[in-house]
Write an enzyme that holds these catalytic residues in place. Sequence first.
Site, PDB file in Angstrom:
ATOM      1  N   ALA A   1    -101.459 -12.811  25.702  1.00  0.00           N
ATOM      2  CA  ALA A   1    -101.971 -11.260  25.440  1.00  0.00           C
ATOM      3  C   ALA A   1    -102.053 -10.392  26.760  1.00  0.00           C
ATOM      4  O   ALA A   1    -102.491 -11.170  27.559  1.00  0.00           O
ATOM      5  CB  ALA A   1    -103.234 -10.949  24.644  1.00  0.00           C
ATOM      6  N   LYS A   2    -101.701  -9.350  26.894  1.00  0.00           N
ATOM      7  CA  LYS A   2    -101.973  -8.262  28.014  1.00  0.00           C
ATOM      8  C   LYS A   2    -103.468  -7.629  27.813  1.00  0.00           C
ATOM      9  O   LYS A   2    -103.158  -6.594  27.487  1.00  0.00           O
ATOM     10  CB  LYS A   2    -100.730  -7.529  28.493  1.00  0.00           C
ATOM     11  CG  LYS A   2    -100.873  -6.769  29.768  1.00  0.00           C
ATOM     12  CD  LYS A   2     -99.503  -6.092  30.205  1.00  0.00           C
ATOM     13  CE  LYS A   2     -99.726  -5.484  31.586  1.00  0.00           C
ATOM     14  NZ  LYS A   2     -99.630  -6.377  32.460  1.00  0.00           N
ATOM     15  N   ALA A   3    -104.232  -8.339  28.026  1.00  0.00           N
ATOM     16  CA  ALA A   3    -105.550  -8.089  27.480  1.00  0.00           C
ATOM     17  C   ALA A   3    -106.368  -7.708  28.592  1.00  0.00           C
ATOM     18  O   ALA A   3    -106.336  -8.364  29.561  1.00  0.00           O
ATOM     19  CB  ALA A   3    -106.203  -9.161  26.678  1.00  0.00           C
TER      20      ALA A   3
END
Length: 289
Positions: free
Chosen positions: A157-159
């Site tokens: 995830a690009k969190a």
Amino acid sequence: MAGAYDDRNGKIWMDGKLVEWREANVHILTHALHYASSVFEGERCYSGKIFKGHEHSLRLIESARLLDMKSPYTAEEIDAAKTAVLEANGFKDAYVRAVMWRGSGEDMGVSARRNPVRMAIAAWEWGSYYGDAKWQGAKLDIAKWKRPSPETIPTAAKAAGLYMICTMSKHAAEEKGCSDALFMDWEGYVAEATGANIFFVKDGEVHTPLADRFLNGITRQTVVQMLKDSGTTVHERRIKPEELDGFQECFLTGTAAEVTPVGQIGDWHFQVGDTTRKIAEDYEKLVRA
């Protein structure tokens, strides 16, 4: 356009409509501000076309899913919103930031099931991420923090929360006169920079860390395929820090970084060589094709 990011002229797309830049605000009790329930994308628009924009939209939705958030919009609707933002601001070459987060609502604890998932898209004109280092070769520090195990965070995830150690490491690097910092993973293998993937060159062959324990960047995937298509051997594998002494070239890839040569990492030095120059030039042609 210049000045503080909250004080500019222009439009930002927010929850389905374009709003004035200075009015694109959220409440102080927004869940994401307190608990990092936020995912985002960084994209570049070249000559009016976002490079791999649809892939970025799909990844945004997947990042949200990995954080237990259901996107209120389809990838196609997100694509259209990004186009609307660029047109509203009159941009042909720009950086596009899409962000999705849990807003304020009935919950204000760790759990936030009753809070709405919100989304915004902004764009601005942004030059080379590393400034003059683009062709001189960036200088990298080695971060004291490690990239965590996939058992502890959703690495795909690009969190927003996963960038906390990136900010800390980049600040420490800048204090030493460096452009960025290189992370090792929790087992001590080479991982990535704070906002870019890393590649090394030895005797015309390319080596890059296997992207199964950190974000497999869209630019990274693009560059790997370009190298393979050109007949270059690419080794995706675990790389030990002591191997850096044997590599001749090094470069970073990312939406913001594009393809940026690296001249130094800690005490290791690299040349801005033919392989790095060619892939940088080929990537520049591709994104503007």
